[in-house]
Design a protein around this motif. Structure first.
Motif, PDB file in Angstrom:
ATOM      1  N   GLU A  97       0.922  -1.274  -0.019  1.00  0.00           N
ATOM      2  CA  GLU A  97       0.083   0.024  -0.066  1.00  0.00           C
ATOM      3  C   GLU A  97       0.848   1.192  -0.041  1.00  0.00           C
ATOM      4  OE1 GLU A  97      -3.010   0.507   2.731  1.00  0.00           O
ATOM      5  OE2 GLU A  97      -3.933  -1.477   2.192  1.00  0.00           O
ATOM      6  N   ALA A  98       1.911   1.033   0.818  1.00  0.00           N
ATOM      7  CA  ALA A  98       2.927   2.565   0.837  1.00  0.00           C
ATOM      8  C   ALA A  98       3.443   2.624  -0.653  1.00  0.00           C
ATOM      9  CB  ALA A  98       3.971   1.987   1.806  1.00  0.00           C
ATOM     10  N   TRP A  99       3.690   1.583  -1.396  1.00  0.00           N
ATOM     11  CA  TRP A  99       4.040   1.736  -2.721  1.00  0.00           C
ATOM     12  C   TRP A  99       3.073   2.469  -3.690  1.00  0.00           C
ATOM     13  CZ3 TRP A  99       2.377  -0.844  -7.502  1.00  0.00           C
ATOM     14  CH2 TRP A  99       3.210  -0.422  -8.488  1.00  0.00           C
ATOM     15  N   LYS A 100       2.056   1.800  -3.655  1.00  0.00           N
ATOM     16  CA  LYS A 100       0.916   2.656  -4.295  1.00  0.00           C
ATOM     17  C   LYS A 100       0.638   3.906  -4.003  1.00  0.00           C
ATOM     18  CE  LYS A 100      -1.636  -1.937  -5.014  1.00  0.00           C
ATOM     19  NZ  LYS A 100      -2.775  -2.903  -4.462  1.00  0.00           N
ATOM     20  N   ALA A 101       0.706   4.241  -2.532  1.00  0.00           N
ATOM     21  CA  ALA A 101       0.437   5.619  -2.170  1.00  0.00           C
ATOM     22  C   ALA A 101       1.559   6.565  -2.690  1.00  0.00           C
ATOM     23  CB  ALA A 101       0.592   5.445  -0.598  1.00  0.00           C
ATOM     24  N   LEU A 102       2.805   6.043  -2.769  1.00  0.00           N
ATOM     25  CA  LEU A 102       3.847   6.868  -3.131  1.00  0.00           C
ATOM     26  C   LEU A 102       3.579   7.262  -4.652  1.00  0.00           C
ATOM     27  CD1 LEU A 102       6.477   8.064  -2.284  1.00  0.00           C
ATOM     28  CD2 LEU A 102       7.827   6.131  -3.212  1.00  0.00           C
ATOM     29  N   SER A 103       3.241   6.404  -5.361  1.00  0.00           N
ATOM     30  CA  SER A 103       2.990   6.948  -6.990  1.00  0.00           C
ATOM     31  C   SER A 103       1.824   7.832  -6.922  1.00  0.00           C
ATOM     32  CB  SER A 103       2.257   5.365  -7.652  1.00  0.00           C
ATOM     33  OG  SER A 103       0.936   5.339  -7.132  1.00  0.00           O
ATOM     34  N   SER A 104       1.398   8.272  -5.995  1.00  0.00           N
ATOM     35  CA  SER A 104       0.490   9.636  -6.028  1.00  0.00           C
ATOM     36  C   SER A 104       1.076  10.781  -6.032  1.00  0.00           C
ATOM     37  CB  SER A 104      -0.579   9.611  -4.791  1.00  0.00           C
ATOM     38  OG  SER A 104       0.189   9.806  -3.603  1.00  0.00           O
ATOM     39  N   GLY A 105       2.601  10.777  -5.926  1.00  0.00           N
ATOM     40  CA  GLY A 105       3.149  11.931  -5.697  1.00  0.00           C
ATOM     41  C   GLY A 105       3.276  12.615  -4.603  1.00  0.00           C
ATOM     42  N   LYS A 106       2.422  12.425  -3.745  1.00  0.00           N
ATOM     43  CA  LYS A 106       2.286  13.050  -2.276  1.00  0.00           C
ATOM     44  C   LYS A 106       3.225  12.436  -1.279  1.00  0.00           C
ATOM     45  CE  LYS A 106      -2.426  14.528  -3.280  1.00  0.00           C
ATOM     46  NZ  LYS A 106      -2.266  15.904  -3.441  1.00  0.00           N
ATOM     47  N   ILE A 107       3.109  13.206  -0.146  1.00  0.00           N
ATOM     48  CA  ILE A 107       4.155  12.530   0.870  1.00  0.00           C
ATOM     49  C   ILE A 107       3.191  11.495   1.731  1.00  0.00           C
ATOM     50  CG2 ILE A 107       4.848  13.351   3.320  1.00  0.00           C
ATOM     51  CD1 ILE A 107       4.828  16.218   2.217  1.00  0.00           C
ATOM     52  N   VAL A 108       3.677  10.408   1.677  1.00  0.00           N
ATOM     53  CA  VAL A 108       3.149   9.144   2.318  1.00  0.00           C
ATOM     54  C   VAL A 108       3.597   9.147   3.968  1.00  0.00           C
ATOM     55  CG1 VAL A 108       3.095   6.700   2.297  1.00  0.00           C
ATOM     56  CG2 VAL A 108       3.375   7.964   0.444  1.00  0.00           C
ATOM     57  N   VAL A 109       2.385   9.101   4.704  1.00  0.00           N
ATOM     58  CA  VAL A 109       2.699   8.965   6.192  1.00  0.00           C
ATOM     59  C   VAL A 109       2.061   7.729   6.669  1.00  0.00           C
ATOM     60  CG1 VAL A 109       2.292   9.986   8.426  1.00  0.00           C
ATOM     61  CG2 VAL A 109       2.626  11.542   6.306  1.00  0.00           C
ATOM     62  N   MET A 110       2.838   6.767   7.077  1.00  0.00           N
ATOM     63  CA  MET A 110       2.259   5.488   8.022  1.00  0.00           C
ATOM     64  C   MET A 110       2.714   5.373   9.399  1.00  0.00           C
ATOM     65  SD  MET A 110       4.374   3.072   5.666  1.00  0.00           S
ATOM     66  CE  MET A 110       3.983   1.553   6.066  1.00  0.00           C
ATOM     67  N   GLY A 111       2.001   4.314  10.023  1.00  0.00           N
ATOM     68  CA  GLY A 111       2.586   4.086  11.476  1.00  0.00           C
ATOM     69  C   GLY A 111       2.974   2.594  11.200  1.00  0.00           C
ATOM     70  N   GLY A 112       2.794   1.815  12.627  1.00  0.00           N
ATOM     71  CA  GLY A 112       3.174   0.533  12.565  1.00  0.00           C
ATOM     72  C   GLY A 112       2.394  -0.427  11.480  1.00  0.00           C
ATOM     73  N   VAL A 113       2.825  -1.586  11.347  1.00  0.00           N
ATOM     74  CA  VAL A 113       2.290  -2.477  10.443  1.00  0.00           C
ATOM     75  C   VAL A 113       1.793  -3.833  10.900  1.00  0.00           C
ATOM     76  CG1 VAL A 113       2.795  -3.833   8.231  1.00  0.00           C
ATOM     77  CG2 VAL A 113       3.490  -1.441   8.455  1.00  0.00           C
ATOM     78  N   ILE A 114       2.737  -4.512  11.589  1.00  0.00           N
ATOM     79  CA  ILE A 114       2.466  -5.709  11.910  1.00  0.00           C
ATOM     80  C   ILE A 114       3.251  -6.059  13.492  1.00  0.00           C
ATOM     81  CG2 ILE A 114       2.119  -6.993   9.758  1.00  0.00           C
ATOM     82  CD1 ILE A 114       4.745  -8.427  10.406  1.00  0.00           C
ATOM     83  N   PRO A 115       2.604  -6.794  14.020  1.00  0.00           N
ATOM     84  CA  PRO A 115       3.419  -7.187  15.559  1.00  0.00           C
ATOM     85  C   PRO A 115       4.722  -7.528  15.530  1.00  0.00           C
ATOM     86  CG  PRO A 115       1.145  -7.969  15.748  1.00  0.00           C
ATOM     87  CD  PRO A 115       1.371  -7.540  14.294  1.00  0.00           C
ATOM     88  N   GLY A 116       5.595  -7.199  16.327  1.00  0.00           N
ATOM     89  CA  GLY A 116       6.948  -7.690  16.416  1.00  0.00           C
ATOM     90  C   GLY A 116       7.751  -6.656  15.670  1.00  0.00           C
ATOM     91  N   GLN A 117       7.317  -5.662  15.090  1.00  0.00           N
ATOM     92  CA  GLN A 117       8.256  -4.735  14.081  1.00  0.00           C
ATOM     93  C   GLN A 117       7.794  -3.159  14.906  1.00  0.00           C
ATOM     94  OE1 GLN A 117       6.933  -4.661  10.129  1.00  0.00           O
ATOM     95  NE2 GLN A 117       7.951  -6.865   9.663  1.00  0.00           N
ATOM     96  N   THR A 118       9.120  -2.576  15.471  1.00  0.00           N
ATOM     97  CA  THR A 118       8.895  -1.206  15.817  1.00  0.00           C
ATOM     98  C   THR A 118       8.785  -0.184  14.539  1.00  0.00           C
ATOM     99  OG1 THR A 118      11.275  -0.737  15.624  1.00  0.00           O
ATOM    100  CG2 THR A 118      10.388  -1.891  17.714  1.00  0.00           C
TER     101      THR A 118
END
Length: 233
Positions: A97-118
């Motif tokens: 989803e981050a890759w698709k969002a980046l193709s929009s040309g806008k700033i992509v902001v996200m938080g955590g994704v799955i347990p076990g990953q900071t």
């Protein structure tokens, strides 16, 4: 350049002041005129408080991780709101989803994704997936030290270390929901294998974060001592 920026929740959401979000938003808008940006927001004190309560109620570490992830995504949404039309409107839930969002040309902001990953690990993984040019970890400490400087007055701050050295320094970090470390072990291993240059620095002043990114974009290391710790492959 494509920049993967991790902003610690203890920096961005300190006291839940709107001014911090506004300040970062203005700097990110300026950077976005020249660079592509993926920003990963941490959970900070709020996430640790919720995780502490969850544990006291009997939650296991995975359940606690999911609670922490929810807080990081709330912080991401607040930053998106501050960025307005310059940001992709929703925090991506995964790396595709981050890759698709980046193709929009806008700033992509996200938080955590799955347990076990900071969120530092998320930043390293999304940087690897999107083939970013630089990782910047803007946190509540001014670099990587040989030991915890709060506990060891003889701790030495590194100006430059290799990714392998970073792994050896942080490998003893406890992998639990809400853990605190300048860079967690998983993030360090991803940085090592992806061979993406990384800077760990204090992120309280977003203007200084921007200065570091602009210096990197022109290949200047003249202010290296002020940058925090540079991690190279």
């Amino acid at each position: 350049m494509l920049i993967a920026l991790s902003v610690g929740g203890s920096i961005l959401a300190k006291d839940l002041s709107p001014e911090s979000f506004r300040a970062y938003a203005e700097v990110l808008k300026s950077l976005a005129k020249e660079h592509k940006l993926v920003v990963v927001t941490g959970g900070g004190v709020a996430a640790r408080d919720y995780i502490r309560i969850a544990r006291s109620l009997g939650a296991n570490e995975t359940e606690s991780d999911y609670i922490g992830i929810s807080i990081t995504r709330l912080n991401a949404q607040l930053l998106i709101t501050a960025l307005g039309d310059d940001a992709y409107p929703e925090p991506p839930c995964d790396y595709k989803e981050a890759w698709k969002a980046l193709s929009s040309g806008k700033i992509v902001v996200m938080g955590g994704v799955i347990p076990g990953q900071t969120t530092d690990a998320v930043t390293a993984i999304v940087a690897e997936y999107l083939q970013a040019d630089l990782i910047v970890i803007a946190t509540s400490v001014d670099g990587v030290y040989s030991a915890d400087p709060k506990k060891d007055p003889n701790a030495v701050k590194y100006k430059t270390i290799t990714a392998k050295e970073l792994v050896n320094i942080v490998i003893s970090t406890e992998m639990k929901a809400g853990s605190q470390s300048p860079v967690d072990p998983l993030a360090a291993k991803i940085i090592e294998r992806s061979n993406i240059n990384t800077i760990v620095m204090h992120g309280a002043d977003p203007e200084k974060v921007a200065d570091v990114i602009m210096q990197e974009s022109i290949g200047s290391t003249s202010k290296e001592v002020h940058l925090g710790t540079r991690i190279v492959g």
